[in-house]
Motif scaffolding. Structure first.
Motif, PDB file in Angstrom:
ATOM      1  N   THR A  97     -62.640  23.583  24.992  1.00 34.70           N
ATOM      2  CA  THR A  97     -61.301  24.291  26.104  1.00 34.70           C
ATOM      3  C   THR A  97     -60.745  24.375  23.987  1.00 34.70           C
ATOM      4  OG1 THR A  97     -61.088  22.645  27.703  1.00 34.70           O
ATOM      5  CG2 THR A  97     -59.375  23.657  26.559  1.00 34.70           C
ATOM      6  N   GLY A  98     -60.610  23.049  23.152  1.00 29.33           N
ATOM      7  CA  GLY A  98     -59.645  23.524  22.180  1.00 29.33           C
ATOM      8  C   GLY A  98     -60.689  23.234  20.926  1.00 29.33           C
ATOM      9  N   ASN A  99     -62.026  22.818  21.370  1.00 31.73           N
ATOM     10  CA  ASN A  99     -63.075  22.356  19.856  1.00 31.73           C
ATOM     11  C   ASN A  99     -62.474  21.448  19.230  1.00 31.73           C
ATOM     12  OD1 ASN A  99     -64.101  25.283  17.449  1.00 31.73           O
ATOM     13  ND2 ASN A  99     -65.212  24.217  18.816  1.00 31.73           N
ATOM     14  N   ILE A 100     -62.038  20.840  19.750  1.00 32.77           N
ATOM     15  CA  ILE A 100     -61.812  18.806  18.600  1.00 32.77           C
ATOM     16  C   ILE A 100     -62.335  18.014  18.877  1.00 32.77           C
ATOM     17  CG2 ILE A 100     -59.373  19.993  18.058  1.00 32.77           C
ATOM     18  CD1 ILE A 100     -57.827  18.761  20.368  1.00 32.77           C
ATOM     19  N   ASP A 115     -68.242  22.095  30.084  1.00 33.97           N
ATOM     20  CA  ASP A 115     -68.215  21.445  31.833  1.00 33.97           C
ATOM     21  C   ASP A 115     -68.179  23.525  32.406  1.00 33.97           C
ATOM     22  OD1 ASP A 115     -65.277  22.803  31.752  1.00 33.97           O
ATOM     23  OD2 ASP A 115     -64.553  21.072  30.994  1.00 33.97           O
ATOM     24  N   ASP A 116     -68.431  22.965  33.710  1.00 27.06           N
ATOM     25  CA  ASP A 116     -68.388  23.991  34.421  1.00 27.06           C
ATOM     26  C   ASP A 116     -66.929  25.719  34.582  1.00 27.06           C
ATOM     27  OD1 ASP A 116     -66.649  22.117  35.664  1.00 27.06           O
ATOM     28  OD2 ASP A 116     -67.327  22.343  37.919  1.00 27.06           O
ATOM     29  N   GLY A 117     -65.752  24.483  34.349  1.00 27.14           N
ATOM     30  CA  GLY A 117     -64.811  25.608  34.176  1.00 27.14           C
ATOM     31  C   GLY A 117     -65.035  26.278  32.741  1.00 27.14           C
ATOM     32  N   HIS A 118     -65.795  25.779  31.599  1.00 27.33           N
ATOM     33  CA  HIS A 118     -65.712  26.378  30.454  1.00 27.33           C
ATOM     34  C   HIS A 118     -67.143  27.891  31.277  1.00 27.33           C
ATOM     35  CE1 HIS A 118     -65.209  23.473  28.336  1.00 27.33           C
ATOM     36  NE2 HIS A 118     -63.804  23.938  28.825  1.00 27.33           N
ATOM     37  N   LEU A 119     -68.139  27.068  32.128  1.00 28.14           N
ATOM     38  CA  LEU A 119     -68.997  28.490  32.021  1.00 28.14           C
ATOM     39  C   LEU A 119     -68.280  29.521  32.783  1.00 28.14           C
ATOM     40  CD1 LEU A 119     -72.436  28.281  32.329  1.00 28.14           C
ATOM     41  CD2 LEU A 119     -72.332  27.182  33.983  1.00 28.14           C
ATOM     42  N   ASP A 126     -73.131  26.641  15.552  1.00 25.66           N
ATOM     43  CA  ASP A 126     -71.327  26.521  15.333  1.00 25.66           C
ATOM     44  C   ASP A 126     -70.982  25.829  16.886  1.00 25.66           C
ATOM     45  OD1 ASP A 126     -69.072  26.993  14.135  1.00 25.66           O
ATOM     46  OD2 ASP A 126     -69.619  29.688  14.455  1.00 25.66           O
ATOM     47  N   SER A 127     -69.144  25.968  16.745  1.00 28.32           N
ATOM     48  CA  SER A 127     -68.859  26.228  17.997  1.00 28.32           C
ATOM     49  C   SER A 127     -67.790  26.168  17.642  1.00 28.32           C
ATOM     50  CB  SER A 127     -68.889  24.048  17.706  1.00 28.32           C
ATOM     51  OG  SER A 127     -67.685  23.587  16.474  1.00 28.32           O
ATOM     52  N   CYS A 128     -67.056  26.534  18.851  1.00 23.96           N
ATOM     53  CA  CYS A 128     -65.051  26.833  18.607  1.00 23.96           C
ATOM     54  C   CYS A 128     -64.824  26.773  20.151  1.00 23.96           C
ATOM     55  CB  CYS A 128     -65.675  27.824  19.111  1.00 23.96           C
ATOM     56  SG  CYS A 128     -66.739  28.707  20.664  1.00 23.96           S
ATOM     57  N   GLY A 129     -64.047  27.042  20.945  1.00 27.81           N
ATOM     58  CA  GLY A 129     -62.913  26.797  21.811  1.00 27.81           C
ATOM     59  C   GLY A 129     -63.306  28.037  22.881  1.00 27.81           C
TER      60      GLY A 129
END
Length: 158
Positions: A9-12, A89-93, A38-41
């Motif tokens: 969600t927020g990459n934290i 998570d499935d919401g991000h997906l 890498d990572s991101c939100g």
């Protein structure tokens, strides 16, 4: 170079944890020149911030360093540049599948699909919970990251 992007969600909390854990595992395998991480939100709530202090403390206690990671929001070009785009998570997906061009949909997967017993499940967000949530998330991420690296090595002959 094979490129892996972890998204939450927020990459934290979740995605920077996966970023830091996977980065160390890849380094230890001597594959840092072969695999980019890498990572991101999906949101811009925390852009430029360090990971949550609880994530950094848990990481430190397990030998990981998240202090060079800064939150950023996903960009349209990420769907093109990364080979593995892993939703926590499935919401991000669902959100990423709505955003990504159709020709890059195959790159978007659920992170825990690489876990031996948790395929199809979501990494729970520890942000609003206690320290036990961070312990559980780290356990999931460590085990899944090892399996992810094994998969990438096999798929790409590394």
């Amino acid at each position: 170079m094979i490129k892996v992007l972890f998204v939450c969600t927020g990459n934290i909390c979740r995605s920077p944890t996966a970023d830091g854990v996977f980065r160390k595992i890849v380094d230890q395998a001597g594959l840092s020149n072969e695999i980019g991480i890498d990572s991101c939100g999906l949101s811009a709530y925390h852009v430029g911030e360090l990971p949550d202090p609880r994530s950094r403390e848990m990481a430190e206690s397990r030998g990981y360093d998240l202090n060079d990671i800064r939150s950023r929001k996903i960009k349209p070009s990420d769907y093109i540049q990364f080979d593995y785009i892993l939703a926590m998570d499935d919401g991000h997906l669902r959100d990423m599948r709505r955003q990504a061009p159709s020709e890059h949909q195959h790159r978007i997967e659920l992170f825990l699909d690489y876990h031996p017993e948790m395929a199809g499940q979501s990494v729970p967000d520890p942000y609003y919970g206690g320290s036990n949530g961070f312990v559980r998330v780290f356990d999931m991420i460590e085990e899944t990251s090892n399996n992810l690296l094994s998969h990438i090595r096999k798929q790409h002959g590394l």
